[in-house]
Write a protein that holds these residues in place. Sequence first.
Motif, mmCIF file in Angstrom:
data_model
loop_
_atom_site.group_PDB
_atom_site.id
_atom_site.type_symbol
_atom_site.label_atom_id
_atom_site.label_comp_id
_atom_site.label_asym_id
_atom_site.label_seq_id
_atom_site.Cartn_x
_atom_site.Cartn_y
_atom_site.Cartn_z
ATOM 1 N N GLU A 63 0.825 -1.210 0.000
ATOM 2 C CA GLU A 63 0.000 0.000 0.000
ATOM 3 C C GLU A 63 0.859 1.259 0.000
ATOM 4 N N SER A 64 1.914 1.270 0.807
ATOM 5 C CA SER A 64 2.791 2.446 0.868
ATOM 6 C C SER A 64 3.473 2.696 -0.469
ATOM 7 N N LEU A 65 3.911 1.632 -1.124
ATOM 8 C CA LEU A 65 4.584 1.776 -2.413
ATOM 9 C C LEU A 65 3.630 2.297 -3.481
ATOM 10 N N GLU A 66 2.381 1.847 -3.432
ATOM 11 C CA GLU A 66 1.403 2.316 -4.413
ATOM 12 C C GLU A 66 1.117 3.803 -4.250
ATOM 13 N N LYS A 67 1.190 4.290 -3.013
ATOM 14 C CA LYS A 67 0.886 5.695 -2.749
ATOM 15 C C LYS A 67 2.076 6.611 -3.007
ATOM 16 N N ASN A 68 3.285 6.123 -2.735
ATOM 17 C CA ASN A 68 4.443 7.025 -2.749
ATOM 18 C C ASN A 68 5.701 6.240 -3.118
ATOM 19 N N LEU B 247 8.765 6.202 -4.995
ATOM 20 C CA LEU B 247 10.195 6.476 -4.835
ATOM 21 C C LEU B 247 10.587 6.810 -3.395
ATOM 22 N N PRO B 248 9.836 7.655 -2.672
ATOM 23 C CA PRO B 248 10.209 7.910 -1.280
ATOM 24 C C PRO B 248 10.210 6.650 -0.418
ATOM 25 N N VAL B 249 9.257 5.755 -0.639
ATOM 26 C CA VAL B 249 9.204 4.526 0.157
ATOM 27 C C VAL B 249 10.363 3.601 -0.204
ATOM 28 N N ILE B 250 10.716 3.515 -1.483
ATOM 29 C CA ILE B 250 11.878 2.707 -1.883
ATOM 30 C C ILE B 250 13.130 3.211 -1.178
ATOM 31 N N ARG B 251 13.299 4.536 -1.139
ATOM 32 C CA ARG B 251 14.470 5.116 -0.463
ATOM 33 C C ARG B 251 14.416 4.850 1.040
ATOM 34 N N GLN B 252 13.231 4.958 1.623
ATOM 35 C CA GLN B 252 13.062 4.718 3.052
ATOM 36 C C GLN B 252 13.460 3.289 3.410
ATOM 37 N N LEU B 253 12.972 2.322 2.647
ATOM 38 C CA LEU B 253 13.285 0.920 2.913
ATOM 39 C C LEU B 253 14.770 0.641 2.718
ATOM 40 N N ARG B 254 15.368 1.295 1.735
ATOM 41 C CA ARG B 254 16.808 1.139 1.504
ATOM 42 C C ARG B 254 17.601 1.570 2.727
ATOM 43 N N GLU B 255 17.188 2.665 3.370
ATOM 44 C CA GLU B 255 17.913 3.166 4.536
ATOM 45 C C GLU B 255 17.781 2.222 5.729
ATOM 46 N N TYR B 256 16.584 1.695 5.943
ATOM 47 C CA TYR B 256 16.406 0.723 7.030
ATOM 48 C C TYR B 256 17.222 -0.541 6.765
ATOM 49 N N ARG B 257 17.204 -1.001 5.523
ATOM 50 C CA ARG B 257 17.961 -2.207 5.184
ATOM 51 C C ARG B 257 19.455 -1.982 5.412
ATOM 52 N N ALA B 258 19.938 -0.792 5.073
ATOM 53 C CA ALA B 258 21.354 -0.478 5.274
ATOM 54 C C ALA B 258 21.732 -0.528 6.752
ATOM 55 N N MET B 259 20.826 -0.099 7.623
ATOM 56 C CA MET B 259 21.094 -0.143 9.062
ATOM 57 C C MET B 259 21.260 -1.580 9.544
ATOM 58 N N PHE B 260 20.331 -2.438 9.157
ATOM 59 C CA PHE B 260 20.373 -3.817 9.642
ATOM 60 C C PHE B 260 21.520 -4.608 9.008
ATOM 61 N N GLU B 261 21.795 -4.357 7.740
ATOM 62 C CA GLU B 261 22.925 -5.040 7.106
ATOM 63 C C GLU B 261 24.244 -4.600 7.728
ATOM 64 N N SER B 262 24.350 -3.318 8.045
ATOM 65 C CA SER B 262 25.562 -2.824 8.703
ATOM 66 C C SER B 262 25.726 -3.448 10.083
ATOM 67 N N LEU B 263 24.621 -3.585 10.801
ATOM 68 C CA LEU B 263 24.679 -4.205 12.123
ATOM 69 C C LEU B 263 25.183 -5.644 12.018
ATOM 70 N N CYS B 264 24.692 -6.381 11.031
ATOM 71 C CA CYS B 264 25.159 -7.760 10.836
ATOM 72 C C CYS B 264 26.658 -7.793 10.564
ATOM 73 N N GLN B 265 27.141 -6.853 9.747
ATOM 74 C CA GLN B 265 28.566 -6.818 9.427
ATOM 75 C C GLN B 265 29.396 -6.450 10.651
ATOM 76 N N ILE B 266 28.902 -5.504 11.453
ATOM 77 C CA ILE B 266 29.609 -5.109 12.675
ATOM 78 C C ILE B 266 29.741 -6.301 13.621
ATOM 79 N N LEU B 267 28.646 -7.023 13.819
ATOM 80 C CA LEU B 267 28.664 -8.145 14.756
ATOM 81 C C LEU B 267 29.531 -9.292 14.234
#
Length: 312
Positions: free
Chosen positions: A82-87, A89-109
Amino acid sequence: MTVLLIGLGNVQELTLVADAVEAHGGDAILCDVRQWPSDLPLTINPTKDGATLGTIFNYSEITGVYVMSHHLFKIYNKRFKESLEKNLLPVIRQLREYRAMFESLCQILEYRGATVIPLLRNHNWQGRKPWQLFLYDDEKIPTPKTIFSNERGEVETFFEQHGRVVYKPVSWGGVPHELSYNDLDDDRIDKLATAPVQFQEFIDGEDLRVYVLSDEVIGSIKYSSQSFSFKVDMKRGDSDEIDVEDATISEDIEATAIRAAQSAGLIFGAADIRRRPDGTHVLLELNETPRIAPADIRANQDIADSLAKILV
């Protein structure tokens, strides 16, 4: 001995692993990614020995991480539809940022010495099936004849050569289908030019799933269904139509599963194998974050327990 479990908090796999970790004397922290996007605290400070994922923890406390990598804010997840249908490009960028946080955490650990399953470099293993099958062919691991193509002539020739063919996505998701002459009609086959598709010779036989951990087979099950593949019923939500039972496998099949995991560099994975009536077999694919609930709950395996032992 604290284990961080990351994924959709309602899946049985995370509950099973959490229970097994606690049974072995460890503490399990469940990080339910359904809590984001939101204003729930999510902080990584590169100068500090810890992070906040709703709750605060120190890196030094974490001995293991089990992450359902395909749950990490992928745009194909239905919860974002639903979020992607409404908005878009902003939602794609938002999800990319969250994914980067969790992937970075995995690499740190991982860098700090925790056992991380799967390793970050394999988070998208299933998203690169052409590479996966190229590697297995190069390693002389038996696989079905396969092409990935958006070219009509290639597909028609492949169909003529093999007679019975299954098609499915090049990357994640999607229900496998059996190719028919109707699919080769002009109106339908012309749509192939919009995106490549995986085409694979159909192999008659039994569906096996073989679990490998640290270069050892820790469980094996057989799926039976009314469809040509158990994944058809699974994708349709007809899990009750699928029989799951413990499977006895040959040394050759064990060797194939282990070699596949070793080639991929996976600590843990599940090899989907089709065993022909004559006992020979082929590897269909290898999963980096496979479902373990059917194996443990319905086929009396101990996959979660084996994972817990290596994570604590």
